[in-house]
Scaffold this motif. Structure first.
Motif, mmCIF file in Angstrom:
data_model
loop_
_atom_site.group_PDB
_atom_site.id
_atom_site.type_symbol
_atom_site.label_atom_id
_atom_site.label_comp_id
_atom_site.label_asym_id
_atom_site.label_seq_id
_atom_site.Cartn_x
_atom_site.Cartn_y
_atom_site.Cartn_z
ATOM 1 N N LEU A 54 0.795 -1.233 0.000
ATOM 2 C CA LEU A 54 0.000 0.000 0.000
ATOM 3 C C LEU A 54 0.832 1.289 0.000
ATOM 4 C CD1 LEU A 54 -3.031 0.838 0.040
ATOM 5 C CD2 LEU A 54 -2.810 1.056 2.517
ATOM 6 N N PRO A 55 1.853 1.417 0.855
ATOM 7 C CA PRO A 55 2.614 2.683 0.849
ATOM 8 C C PRO A 55 3.258 2.958 -0.510
ATOM 9 C CG PRO A 55 3.115 1.411 2.809
ATOM 10 C CD PRO A 55 2.319 0.515 1.914
ATOM 11 N N LEU B 53 2.021 2.088 -3.342
ATOM 12 C CA LEU B 53 0.967 2.487 -4.262
ATOM 13 C C LEU B 53 0.880 4.009 -4.315
ATOM 14 C CD1 LEU B 53 -1.637 1.734 -5.911
ATOM 15 C CD2 LEU B 53 -2.858 1.846 -3.762
ATOM 16 N N PHE B 54 0.978 4.630 -3.134
ATOM 17 C CA PHE B 54 0.845 6.087 -3.087
ATOM 18 C C PHE B 54 2.112 6.781 -3.558
ATOM 19 C CE2 PHE B 54 -2.168 4.614 0.246
ATOM 20 C CZ PHE B 54 -3.309 4.928 -0.458
ATOM 21 N N GLN B 55 3.193 6.033 -3.711
ATOM 22 C CA GLN B 55 4.403 6.632 -4.262
ATOM 23 C C GLN B 55 4.499 6.394 -5.758
ATOM 24 O OE1 GLN B 55 5.788 8.622 -2.301
ATOM 25 N NE2 GLN B 55 4.686 7.861 -0.511
ATOM 26 N N VAL C 283 4.644 3.514 -7.413
ATOM 27 C CA VAL C 283 5.456 2.385 -7.864
ATOM 28 C C VAL C 283 4.558 1.421 -8.652
ATOM 29 C CG1 VAL C 283 6.889 0.456 -7.085
ATOM 30 C CG2 VAL C 283 6.942 2.625 -5.856
ATOM 31 N N ARG D 129 5.726 -3.521 -7.014
ATOM 32 C CA ARG D 129 5.168 -3.492 -5.656
ATOM 33 C C ARG D 129 4.968 -4.891 -5.112
ATOM 34 N NH1 ARG D 129 0.859 -0.017 -7.535
ATOM 35 N NH2 ARG D 129 -0.574 -1.695 -7.047
ATOM 36 N N MET E 273 -1.315 9.153 -7.367
ATOM 37 C CA MET E 273 -1.640 7.734 -7.554
ATOM 38 C C MET E 273 -2.298 7.553 -8.911
ATOM 39 S SD MET E 273 -3.600 5.171 -4.992
ATOM 40 C CE MET E 273 -5.226 5.738 -5.063
ATOM 41 N N GLU F 121 -5.358 2.573 -10.477
ATOM 42 C CA GLU F 121 -5.226 1.961 -9.156
ATOM 43 C C GLU F 121 -6.370 2.418 -8.253
ATOM 44 O OE1 GLU F 121 -3.006 -0.215 -8.571
ATOM 45 O OE2 GLU F 121 -1.207 0.180 -9.762
ATOM 46 N N MET G 139 -4.340 4.997 5.388
ATOM 47 C CA MET G 139 -3.803 5.373 4.079
ATOM 48 C C MET G 139 -2.994 6.652 4.167
ATOM 49 S SD MET G 139 -6.638 4.305 1.261
ATOM 50 C CE MET G 139 -8.011 5.212 1.892
ATOM 51 N N VAL H 233 0.387 6.109 5.792
ATOM 52 C CA VAL H 233 1.404 5.463 4.952
ATOM 53 C C VAL H 233 1.664 6.259 3.674
ATOM 54 C CG1 VAL H 233 0.879 3.184 5.863
ATOM 55 C CG2 VAL H 233 -0.170 3.917 3.710
ATOM 56 N N GLY H 234 1.183 7.511 3.636
ATOM 57 C CA GLY H 234 1.629 8.388 2.558
ATOM 58 C C GLY H 234 0.602 8.749 1.507
ATOM 59 N N ALA H 235 -0.684 8.478 1.760
ATOM 60 C CA ALA H 235 -1.699 8.879 0.785
ATOM 61 C C ALA H 235 -1.909 10.383 0.870
ATOM 62 C CB ALA H 235 -3.008 8.153 1.051
ATOM 63 N N GLN H 236 -1.837 11.051 -0.279
ATOM 64 C CA GLN H 236 -2.112 12.486 -0.309
ATOM 65 C C GLN H 236 -3.633 12.696 -0.243
ATOM 66 O OE1 GLN H 236 0.097 14.690 -0.149
ATOM 67 N NE2 GLN H 236 1.996 13.865 -0.999
ATOM 68 N N ASP I 21 -5.271 11.689 -3.311
ATOM 69 C CA ASP I 21 -5.419 10.243 -3.489
ATOM 70 C C ASP I 21 -6.714 9.762 -2.840
ATOM 71 O OD1 ASP I 21 -2.974 10.096 -4.773
ATOM 72 O OD2 ASP I 21 -1.879 9.700 -2.911
#
Lengths: 257, 450
Positions: free
Chosen positions: A119-120, A122-124, A126, A131, B1, B5, B361, B364-367, B370
């Protein structure tokens, strides 16, 4: 590894540094959750933060985890002063340099293990295949190579926490921040998960563990004792703690009960 | 994102609540299905009606006399004012190809051989060219003044032994009198030939106005008098029936040719060209309104001639149809509105329910964007699924409807595209606020949320 705030002169060697940090909440009257805390977390170190409820542990964790900004002072994470960052930059910093492990695991209930770990990334942005490969590799490292397509409901507490640990590590973070990582686990599983923490620390991961439990804290190299928003003392344990020899009986180790 | 996805993740959460998602989309499904079904039916109906105006019909103008204020379709409020003589004069006009009357004969029954079939309408007295030659499957047009009839296949087939060209049928008219006709032609279609008849399929018998309508008009006016007796009452100056071979019939026709007034007339122009049609129409109106015509004695403030082409008459029908369609679309729009409120509502519930997930989310880095994208795509997926299901359902309903009314099926494809676009739009509009709320959730609070 000193309390004195030397700033982040060498961000290469320091994962996180706090300099005279204050955090004040306006709840009718101002509440100083953190009242002048200075701390450095070097790369590759294993730090435990202990303190009773209301001592400012959570606030400290939020600040170190780039979830929050200090009212005063500077929090420098991986060389970046959190207070000066925009919301978006802070989120990116959090996503790439901090890995979280929570007491309640906090896995996405509808995603399976490999998707949760990925998941982390995904937001970067990749790619999917990359992933999955990375996530599978990490799940194997935490001993869940045969559980990759199980959803959290199908996993035991210990397994979930391992998934969470794998997720925390997926972006190669500067530090892993664990909040009561073994709080919801039985003694045996707790030992397994903490052993795993130790393994990753030995492999070079920077760990900050917030806990009530003396025997959990003793696995670290040093224990930072918080009281009323201030650092009461820092206890150096030398090397990473030996799980076989707790300094006090586990039951007596609870500081706030 | 990556948007793909987002869609994948959103689809996952939708599938996590199958029943809830299905119920949520129902409002959209119903709204879109209603629009598509009625638009399909409307388009099919239009195609069916327009398909019935053959090129030959387009040079006809249909006329009747009615109060100018009367609203309605063909023949609404029509009164019999145009006489046989008028029609002859009109036919002689330069711009007119042919002119003849149109009158339903009030019949009771039709028999062929020993078999009698009750038939109260569908016996139509008119001019020979009303049944165009190219629409005849067999035989020929009837001749004016002859006891001849042209049947459509439904009329011919309603007897146990199909009536065919050369057979004789007996028509019992309302008063009880019986009259015979020789079948000289069978048409190729059961549908009506002009807007006067309507376009539905039913058994029809076409006969010449002379003698059939003339006789009936005579019978109604004069009672059950013998043919000879009417000679004295007639105006006696008609020479049109001179060629009639039967003396009695000739006398009758002569006697009533001027008196039989037609409720409806058909004037044919030389071609379907708009100028020709307008010229023929104008010529007919000018004559009928002039003092020379028999009709003019009735025409005035209360009664005016109306002449319209079938396309113009159909336009009225289409206007009504369009009004109905707009009404349905209005109702469907309300259903869509209710549907989007449903989506918005369920999305708000979903955001609250998944506060913790949002917190995870974000941790762990979701803007924000996103998270916004995730919830927005969830709403859009619901809207689009609703639109697709609604379109499919609407097309099936439209198909069944068109099949049931026996119309050529026309799928309004541009509406299908429109429906999907509406689905996306509804999804975006209803998802925007919930998604925005999700996006600005504070991760610290969200992670603590139970």
């Amino acid at each position: 590894m000193t309390e004195t705030g030397g700033g982040a002169e060498a961000s290469g060697a320091t994962a996180v540094s706090l300099e005279n940090v204050r955090k004040t909440y306006q709840l009718g009257e101002p509440v100083h959750a953190l009242d002048g805390v200075s701390l450095e977390v070097p790369r590759g170190s294993y730090t435990a933060i202990m303190g009773p409820s209301g001592s400012g542990k959570s606030t400290l964790m939020n600040l170190v985890g780039c979830l929050d900004t200090p009212t005063e002072g500077a929090v420098v994470v991986d060389g970046a002063d959190v207070a000066t960052l925009s919301d978006r930059e802070r989120t990116t910093l959090r996503g790439t340099t901090v890995g979280f492990v929570f007491q309640t695991f906090n896995l996405m209930p509808r995603l399976n293990a490999v998707e949760n770990v990925a998941l982390p990334q995904l937001f970067q942005g990749v790619g999917r295949d990359e992933r999955r490969e990375r996530a599978r590799e990490l799940l194997e490292r935490v001993g869940l190579g045969d559980r990759i397509d199980h959803v959290p409901n199908e996993l035991s507490g210990g397994q979930r926490q391992r998934v969470a640990l794998a997720r925390a590590l997926v972006n190669d973070p500067a530090l892993v921040l664990a909040d009561e990582p073994s709080g919801n686990l039985d003694t045996e599983t707790e030992a397994e998960v903490l052993d795993l923490f130790g393994e990753f620390h030995d492999a070079g991961t920077t760990l900050v563990v917030v806990t009530h439990e003396r025997h959990v804290a003793e696995r670290a190299e040093r224990i930072v004792h918080l009281l009323d928003g201030k650092i009461e003392r820092i206890e150096e344990l030398g090397s990473a703690g030996d799980p076989g020899e707790p300094a006090e009986p586990a039951d007596g180790g609870r500081e706030d009960r | 994102m990556n948007p793909l996805e987002s869609l994948r993740l959103s689809w996952r959460s939708i599938r996590g609540h199958k029943l809830r998602s299905a119920l949520t989309t129902l409002g959209i499904v119903i709204g879109i299905a209603a629009v598509i079904a009625f638009v399909t039916l409307g388009a099919s109906l239009q195609a069916g009606i327009i398909g019935d105006i053959s090129p030959d019909d387009q040079r006809n103008v249909y006329g009747w006399a009615a109060d100018p204020d009367t609203e309605g379709g063909p023949l609404a409020g029509a009164q019999p004012v145009v006489s046989g003589d008028d029609l002859e004069t009109i036919e002689g006009l330069e711009d007119v190809e042919a002119a003849y009357g149109y009158a339903p004969i009030q019949s009771q029954a039709v028999s062929s051989g020993d078999e009698q079939i009750a038939q109260g309408d569908g016996v139509i007295a008119t001019g020979p060219s009303y049944v165009r030659e190219d629409t005849l499957r067999e035989g020929r047009q009837f001749e004016p003044g002859e006891r001849e009839a042209v049947l459509n296949p439904a009329a011919a087939g309603q007897f146990e032994e199909n009536v065919s060209v050369g057979d004789e049928i007996t028509i019992t008219i309302l008063g009880g009198q019986q009259t015979t006709a020789e079948v000289v032609g069978i048409t190729d279609s059961n549908e009506g030939l002009s807007p006067f008849e309507g376009f539905e399929s039913s058994p029809r018998i076409y006969v010449p106005t002379d003698p059939y309508y003339v006789e009936q008009a005579g019978a109604v006016e004069l009672g059950d008098e013998g043919p000879g007796g009417s000679e004295g009452v007639g105006n006696g100056d008609g020479e049109d029936a001179a060629e009639a071979d039967d003396a009695d019939q000739a006398a009758q026709a002569q006697a009533d040719g001027g008196d039989a007034r037609f409720i409806a007339v058909i004037v044919e122009a030389h071609s379907a060209d708009e100028d020709d049609v307008d010229a023929a129409r104008q010529a007919a109106i000018d004559y009928l309104e002039s003092d020379d015509s028999d009709a003019s004695e009735f025409l005035g403030d209360d009664l005016a001639m109306t002449f319209q082409t079938s396309a113009e008459l159909l336009q009225q029908l289409e206007d009504v149809l369009e009004l109905l369609q707009n009404f349905i679309v209005g109702i469907a729009a309300i259903s869509l509105l209710v549907g989007s409120i449903g989506i918005a509502n369920i999305m708000l519930v979903s955001v609250t329910e998944r506060t913790r997930e949002i917190g995870i989310m974000k941790a762990v880095g979701a803007q924000n964007r996103d998270v916004l994208g995730l919830f927005l795509s969830e709403a859009v997926i619901l809207g689009v699924i609703g639109a697709i299901l609604g379109t499919a359902l609407g097309l099936v309903a439209g198909y069944l409807g068109a099949w049931y009314i026996d119309l050529p099926l026309v799928y309004p494809l541009e509406y299908v595209a429109l429906a999907i676009a509406v689905g996306v739009l509804v999804g975006i509009l209803s998802g925007l606020y919930p998604a925005w709320r999700a996006a600005r959730t504070d991760p610290i609070d969200a992670l603590r949320y139970e």
